[in-house]
Design a protein around this motif. Structure first.
Motif, PDB file in Angstrom:
ATOM      1  N   UNK A  10      56.960  19.670  62.891  1.00 44.61           N
ATOM      2  CA  UNK A  10      57.326  18.897  61.708  1.00 44.61           C
ATOM      3  C   UNK A  10      56.158  18.268  60.985  1.00 44.61           C
ATOM      4  N   UNK A  11      54.944  18.644  61.344  1.00 44.42           N
ATOM      5  CA  UNK A  11      53.743  18.102  60.699  1.00 44.42           C
ATOM      6  C   UNK A  11      52.684  19.188  60.668  1.00 44.42           C
ATOM      7  N   UNK A  12      51.730  19.041  59.733  1.00 46.25           N
ATOM      8  CA  UNK A  12      50.677  20.054  59.609  1.00 46.25           C
ATOM      9  C   UNK A  12      49.364  19.620  60.243  1.00 46.25           C
ATOM     10  N   UNK A  13      49.231  18.361  60.620  1.00 53.20           N
ATOM     11  CA  UNK A  13      48.005  17.892  61.245  1.00 53.20           C
ATOM     12  C   UNK A  13      48.135  16.450  61.674  1.00 53.20           C
ATOM     13  N   UNK A  14      47.188  15.992  62.499  1.00 58.87           N
ATOM     14  CA  UNK A  14      47.179  14.608  62.978  1.00 58.87           C
ATOM     15  C   UNK A  14      45.750  14.088  63.032  1.00 58.87           C
ATOM     16  N   UNK A  61      47.614   8.896  62.574  1.00 58.45           N
ATOM     17  CA  UNK A  61      47.923   9.425  61.241  1.00 58.45           C
ATOM     18  C   UNK A  61      48.524  10.810  61.400  1.00 58.45           C
ATOM     19  N   UNK A  62      49.517  11.092  60.567  1.00 57.88           N
ATOM     20  CA  UNK A  62      50.194  12.386  60.591  1.00 57.88           C
ATOM     21  C   UNK A  62      50.211  12.937  59.174  1.00 57.88           C
ATOM     22  N   UNK A  63      49.873  14.219  59.039  1.00 60.12           N
ATOM     23  CA  UNK A  63      50.024  14.919  57.767  1.00 60.12           C
ATOM     24  C   UNK A  63      51.332  15.698  57.838  1.00 60.12           C
ATOM     25  N   UNK A  64      52.256  15.345  56.959  1.00 66.38           N
ATOM     26  CA  UNK A  64      53.558  16.015  56.934  1.00 66.38           C
ATOM     27  C   UNK A  64      53.400  17.416  56.372  1.00 66.38           C
ATOM     28  N   UNK A  65      54.399  18.251  56.579  1.00 66.75           N
ATOM     29  CA  UNK A  65      54.327  19.635  56.098  1.00 66.75           C
ATOM     30  C   UNK A  65      54.293  19.696  54.576  1.00 66.75           C
ATOM     31  N   UNK A  66      54.730  18.631  53.885  1.00 69.90           N
ATOM     32  CA  UNK A  66      54.671  18.618  52.420  1.00 69.90           C
ATOM     33  C   UNK A  66      53.320  18.132  51.903  1.00 69.90           C
ATOM     34  N   UNK A  67      52.374  17.831  52.820  1.00 69.75           N
ATOM     35  CA  UNK A  67      51.034  17.399  52.425  1.00 69.75           C
ATOM     36  C   UNK A  67      50.845  15.897  52.406  1.00 69.75           C
ATOM     37  N   UNK A  68      51.922  15.120  52.452  1.00 70.42           N
ATOM     38  CA  UNK A  68      51.790  13.662  52.468  1.00 70.42           C
ATOM     39  C   UNK A  68      51.231  13.196  53.807  1.00 70.42           C
ATOM     40  N   UNK A  69      50.540  12.059  53.763  1.00 70.12           N
ATOM     41  CA  UNK A  69      49.941  11.481  54.959  1.00 70.12           C
ATOM     42  C   UNK A  69      50.664  10.183  55.291  1.00 70.12           C
ATOM     43  N   UNK A  70      50.942   9.965  56.580  1.00 65.84           N
ATOM     44  CA  UNK A  70      51.602   8.750  57.041  1.00 65.84           C
ATOM     45  C   UNK A  70      50.765   8.173  58.171  1.00 65.84           C
ATOM     46  N   UNK A  71      50.425   6.887  58.079  1.00 65.05           N
ATOM     47  CA  UNK A  71      49.651   6.228  59.135  1.00 65.05           C
ATOM     48  C   UNK A  71      50.523   5.227  59.867  1.00 65.05           C
TER      49      UNK A  71
END
Length: 192
Positions: free
Chosen positions: A59-63, A111-121
């Motif tokens: 569910x995420x593209x990166x961390x 920090x997580x990069x969501x699959x839509x490109x948004x970043x959440x910390x």
């Protein structure tokens, strides 16, 4: 000022500007190369002070991982910690080398990069997944599952050691026999 002096100063300026530009470009390249980290080289063998962490990501593209310490159920990031790798999964898994931890030291997915490109910390008092990185070991810590629904982002740990072992046997055959299993621990984010 003679014409020769003017040419000499102009040439000196061009050489100085050229050196500055080269230094700037090299520095920028080195800085940007540290912004993201691919999975480990398949032939890598950990040194005694290294820890290898295996983490599934859904569910995420990166961390981004931060180093810190535990104070009971609170996790605090280490002030001034500079090695903040941004890592991306390969076939659903992230395999990375971290410095080994001691005592109450641990790492957290901050920090997580969501699959839509948004970043959440992770914010103060929010729950974040934490894990120690035991030196000299290869450890699967779980699959971090990110659920982003209407602006609300939550995480959970899906435990899938069989799939992690198969991934390691296929992609890191030299590390697979060393694989240990220790799930994430949920702690609240303390002050940065």
């Amino acid at each position: 000022m003679s014409n020769d002096d003017a040419i000499s100063k102009q040439t000196s300026f061009r050489v100085t500007a050229g050196i500055f530009e080269a230094f700037f470009l090299i520095s920028l390249g080195l800085l940007l190369s540290g912004c993201s980290t691919p999975n480990l080289n398949p032939g890598y063998q950990p040194e005694e002070h290294d820890a290898v962490i295996v983490l599934g990501l859904e569910g995420a593209s990166g961390i981004r991982i931060l180093k810190g310490w535990n104070a009971g159920q609170i996790w605090h990031s280490t002030p001034g910690f500079r090695n903040r790798p941004k890592v991306f999964p390969d076939d659903g898994f992230i395999v990375l080398r971290l410095d080994g931890t001691h005592g109450e030291q641990s790492y957290a997915v901050a920090t997580v990069w969501l699959t839509n490109g948004n970043m959440v910390s992770a914010q103060w008092q929010m729950s974040c997944p934490t894990f120690p990185a035991v030196a000299g070991t290869v450890t699967y810590v779980g699959n971090l599952c990110i659920n982003a629904n209407w602006g609300n982002v939550t995480w959970s740990n899906r435990w899938d050691p069989r799939n992690a072992k198969q991934y390691m046997e296929k992609n890191y055959p030299g590390l697979a026999p060393q694989l240990h299993f220790r799930p994430f621990e949920s702690r609240r984010q303390g002050f940065w």
